[in-house]
Every structure is written in structure tokens, then in C-alpha cells.
Design an enzyme around this catalytic site. Structure first.
Site: not given
Length: 512
Positions: A237, A287, A457
């Protein structure tokens, strides 16, 4: 706060382009005379229209699908960076250093240099940009259409791609221009959110357990059997925050103990393709921090949220700057993360909540490489604004080597979340969107901060955590046995749905 739609975001660039050449509608990988005889490259809008047509017809896109001229046109709009996957067939992706592989590579490099060296020397550039140590991939500077034609017809090449080409390079279509309607959508953003008390319950020693853990996936009951101990999850990520103590020095806090978290940085933040210096391990998007949190934040005594596999080990990669893998160095970073994780015997599960609307050969190769090493790979099925989520399952979740996960609404008979994608490549569903549009509580980027995260996600990261619970309960099992247990314990089994796979995952049934 309004967050960028990331979490495998798909923007509308491909779907509102126009084209000035009537013959482009017939482009399907064949050199039509009208196209191949042109001297000037196609425009970005024209290339994107061709990509869109192939996507609508085939449901996925590979650069092998287009003609030499279209590939060259994209190359001209992408800094002339050509990625060459060499090899005798589609399975010849692992760089084993065989005589055959070395011969193929050397012949390609020698030919490209013979065609392109003069131009490169004039610009003070090297023709060879990158030679991958794990995969049969090289990146080269190519400017001539003749070079493309000759390579495709005469050499042992699996694919060629214009790695510097961005689908979203037109200013009005950049992902930053597309925003979510609420702060709870998955994406980039370092600011926190105040949690609604109805979105969690407090569990000992003093942790906030997200609403969907206990209301839909029976994770709280599964914890009496397994907490993920002994399993290592790789998160590919944007990294994990070094400002959040519960993902740093307090990773072993409360009921979490005896585990480790490692950070790796493989993303190069540079416009220069030859650059190799990474920008470190710290998450600068937010994120990756959210994904690490939901998969395995500690069951802490500090009043913060807990993750699914709260006793698993983690290796968190900063592989990209955000989750739309539309850049050369981001694609290289993600591929590097998968190959490095694939080579680690201690890593069992890999989770990635990033992706692209088209196939990326080097990432596809890297995922196959990790899969060949026995890794169980979870990927997000796709997250975008509601007016583009008809695209379907995106790359790499559409690959057979990955487990594709999407998100659905609560209190529904499988209604996909507002921004989530669905399709026949989906394997599992996670309930992650409330009637009031709140999503899943997670740790914030900074200490004593909370946040919400949504989209496919969070669904993929939660699924990876549930997979870790099962594998920890059966440490001698193979990837196939773990996946079969996840399938047989899910809501729709034995009937696989064409949009939501085996349905909602049940952690308790999976660990029993």
C-alpha cells in the site's frame, strides 16, 4: 474533510473522451492501413478511446491487444519508457538466470541499442533503464515505431507496455479532481474523524471494536478460537504512519503480544525513470495506515480501534504514493513489494487495496511470482465514484491468482456499496457501509486519532485478517485449504453468486 477517492479508485477519463478519426472504432490489435500509415502519434484522448472500447468488449485490457502504432503512440505520451516482458511463453516470468533467458534478454537489449543508441546519446540517456532481478522484465528507452514492429515480430517477448503512459494525464481527469461525497470513503487524507458511538462497542481491555466485526462477520466470537498468532500478513500500500504509536512502539499493547511489524519502502518519488532512491517507509497518504489498522491494529487498552488479526505479524510496504497505480515508479514499487514478499518464507498472506483499470504486466508477473511461492493474495475489487463503478472488477483483482473482495451495505440483500465494484471475478463480500453512510472505524494517522474507511479497500484488508485467523487456527494447512475453508463457511456457499462470489465471510464458522 473531503477525501480523495482512492482505494482502487477509477476516474472517468476513459469514458468521456472523444476521437477525431473515424477508423479508430475498428482498432482491435490489428494494424489498419489508415492508422499504421500515419506519421504523428495518436492523442491521449484517441488512445483512451481505444482502451475504453476494448474494456467494454473484453472486460479487461492488455497492451498486447493493440496495434504497433497504438502502442508506439502511447509510448510517445509516456516518456518513451517501454517495459519488455521477455520469455518463451506466458509462464516464463520468473528470472531464473537460465541460458535461454539470458540469451533472449541480451538479444533484445543489443537490438534496441542498435536502433535507439544514437538518439539516446544525443539526449545523454542510457537506453537500458532497469533490469529486474526477480522477473524477466527490462525497461528501455524506445522512440522509434520501427523498433516496436521489429521487437514484436522477431523476438521472444511475452508483452510490451508503455510504462510511462498515464490514462489520467489530462489535467481535467486527474484523480485529485474526483472527490468522495463524505470523509468516510477510502482514500488519501491525514485528518481524523470523530466516531459515532453507535459504530463500535468497547471490549476489554479498552478497545473499540467496529460495528461490522460483531454484527455481520462474527469476528468477536472467532477470537475465542484464534487471534492470528504466528501468521504474517504483507500489506502492499502507501505505507504505515510513523506518527501512530499503536502501529509502532505500542504494536504489542493490551491483548496483543509477541508479534512484530516491519516497514519497507520501495517507492521512488521521482519523474526521472533511472532514479532508485526511495522516499522512505512512512505513509504520506493515510490509506496504508487505515488498511494496516483494520487488518491488525492491537487490541489495545488506550480506547482506540482494534483490527481483525490483532496478534498477527505485519510487513507493511510503502509501494506507491496513492492507490491509483498509474505511474511508472508506483508500478515498479508494487511489483518489487510482491516479489520481495513472495521470497519471504515467513509471509503467509498478502493484501493489496490498490489497482488500475488496465492490466500492468510487471505487477501481473510479480503476483504470479508470489502466488508460486504459496502466498494467499487478497485484492480489492474496485472503488470509484458511482458514475464509473459500472466498469466491473479491476486489475489485479480480476486475476485468477488473487482473491477478489468487494463491499456491501448493511441490512441489504447484497446491495453493493455506493462506490464499490461487483462482477463475476469477486470471491467474497464484506459488509462495510451503514444506512447513514458511515463506514468502518480505524486508527487515525496520528496518536489518539480515529478515522473511518470504506470501499472495497477496507473489504480486502478485513478479508486478509479473517484469512489470518483461519491459518493461525490451522498452521499446518496450505493456502488452498485455508481458501476452501473461507469459501465453505461463507454465506452463499455452495452457490457462487455472479456479482458477490461466495458472499459474506463468517469468521466464526471459518475457524471452527
Amino acid at each position: 474533510m473531503r477525501k480523495l477517492v482512492c482505494g482502487v479508485a477509477v476516474v472517468s477519463a476513459l469514458f468521456i473522451t472523444s476521437c477525431s478519426k473515424d477508423n479508430l472504432n475498428s482498432e482491435s490489435g490489428i494494424n489498419t492501413p489508415e492508422i499504421s500509415e500515419q506519421k504523428d502519434p495518436l492523442s491521449v484522448d484517441e488512445i483512451n478511446r481505444i482502451i475504453n472500447e476494448i474494456l467494454q468488449r473484453e472486460d479487461n485490457f492488455h497492451w498486447n491487444d493493440v496495434s504497433d502504432f497504438v502502442l508506439w503512440s502511447a509510448l510517445k505520451h509516456g516518456d518513451n519508457i517501454l517495459t519488455i516482458g521477455y520469455g518463451t511463453d506466458k509462464n516464463d516470468y520468473s528470472n531464473k538466470g537460465t541460458a535461454s533467458q539470458k540469451s533472449s534478454k541480451d538479444k533484445i537489449i543489443s537490438f534496441v541499442k542498435s536502433m535507439e543508441d544514437k538518439i539516446a546519446q544525443q539526449k545523454g540517456e542510457d537506453v537500458l533503464i532497469y533490469d529486474d532481478e526477480f522477473l524477466t522484465i527490462i525497461d528501455m528507452k524506445v522512440e522509434k515505431l520501427e523498433t516496436i514492429k521489429e521487437l514484436r515480430s522477431e523476438f521472444a517477448i511475452r508483452y510490451m507496455e508503455p510504462s510511462g503512459y498515464s490514462l489520467f494525464q489530462n489535467e481535467q481527469f486527474k484523480p485529485a479532481k474526483v472527490q468522495a461525497s463524505s470523509s468516510s470513503s477510502s482514500g488519501c487524507g491525514l485528518e481524523g474523524e470523530s466516531l459515532n458511538s453507535s459504530d463500535y462497542v468497547t471490549v476489554v481491555p479498552n478497545s473499540k471494536m467496529p460495528w461490522n466485526f460483531y454484527a455481520y462477520h462474527n469476528i468477536d466470537e472467532a477470537w475465542s478460537h484464534s487471534t492470528g498468532s504466528g501468521i504474517t500478513i504483507g500489506i502492499v500500500d502507501t505505507g504505515a504512519s510513523t506518527e501512530q504509536s499503536l502501529l509502532n512502539g505500542s504494536f504489542n499493547n493490551g491483548y496483543s503480544s509477541g508479534r512484530t511489524i516491519e516497514r519497507k519502502g520501495v517507492y521512488v518519488d521521482s519523474w526521472w525513470p533511472w532514479s532508485t532512491e526511495t522516499d522512505g517507509v512512512n505513509d504520506k497518504c493515510g490509506h496504508g495506515t487505515s488498511m494496516t489498522s483494520v487488518a491488525g491494529a492491537p487490541r489495545n487498552d488506550k480506547g482506540q480501534t482494534v483490527g481483525v488479526a490483532y496478534n498477527s505479524n505485519f510487513v507493511v510496504y510503502r509501494a506507491a504514493s496513492n492507490v491509483v497505480l498509474d505511474g511508472y515508479h508506483e508500478q515498479k514499487g508494487v511489483a518489487r513489494a510482491f516479489t520481495e514478499l513472495g521470497d519471504r518464507s515467513d509471509v503467509d498472506i498478502i493484501s493489496m487495496s490498490m489497482g488500475h483499470i488496465i492490466s500492468v504486466g510487471r505487477i501481473e508477473d510479480a503476483i504470479k511470482y508470489a502466488y508460486s511461492k504459496g502466498k494467499l493474495i487478497f485484492c480489492a475489487g474496485g472503488t470509484s465514484t458511482s458514475f464509473t463503478n459500472f466498469v466491473g472488477v479491476i486489475f489485479p483483482a480480476w486475476m485468477s491468482e488473487t482473491v477478489a473482495v468487494t463491499g456491501i451495505e448493511e441490512n441489504s440483500v447484497y446491495n453493493v456499496c455506493d462506490t464499490c465494484h461487483e462482477g463475476n471475478e469477486i470471491d467474497f463480500a464484506i459488509v462495510m457501509e451503514r444506512a447513514n453512510n458511515n463506514h468502518v472505524p480505524v486508527l487515525g494517522y496520528y496518536n489518539n486519532q480515529a478515522d473511518y474507511v470504506g470501499g472495497s479497500s477496507v473489504a480486502a484488508a478485513m478479508a486478509a485478517g479473517i484469512g489470518a485467523l483461519v491459518w493461525a487456527e490451522h498452521p499446518g494447512w496450505t493456502r488452498t485449504q485455508v481458501l476452501n475453508k473461507l469459501i465453505s463457511s461463507s454465506h452463499l456457499y455452495p452457490n457462487k453468486n455472479s456479482s458477490f462470489g461466495w458472499g459474506v465471510m463468517d469468521a466464526l464458522k471459518a475457524v471452527q
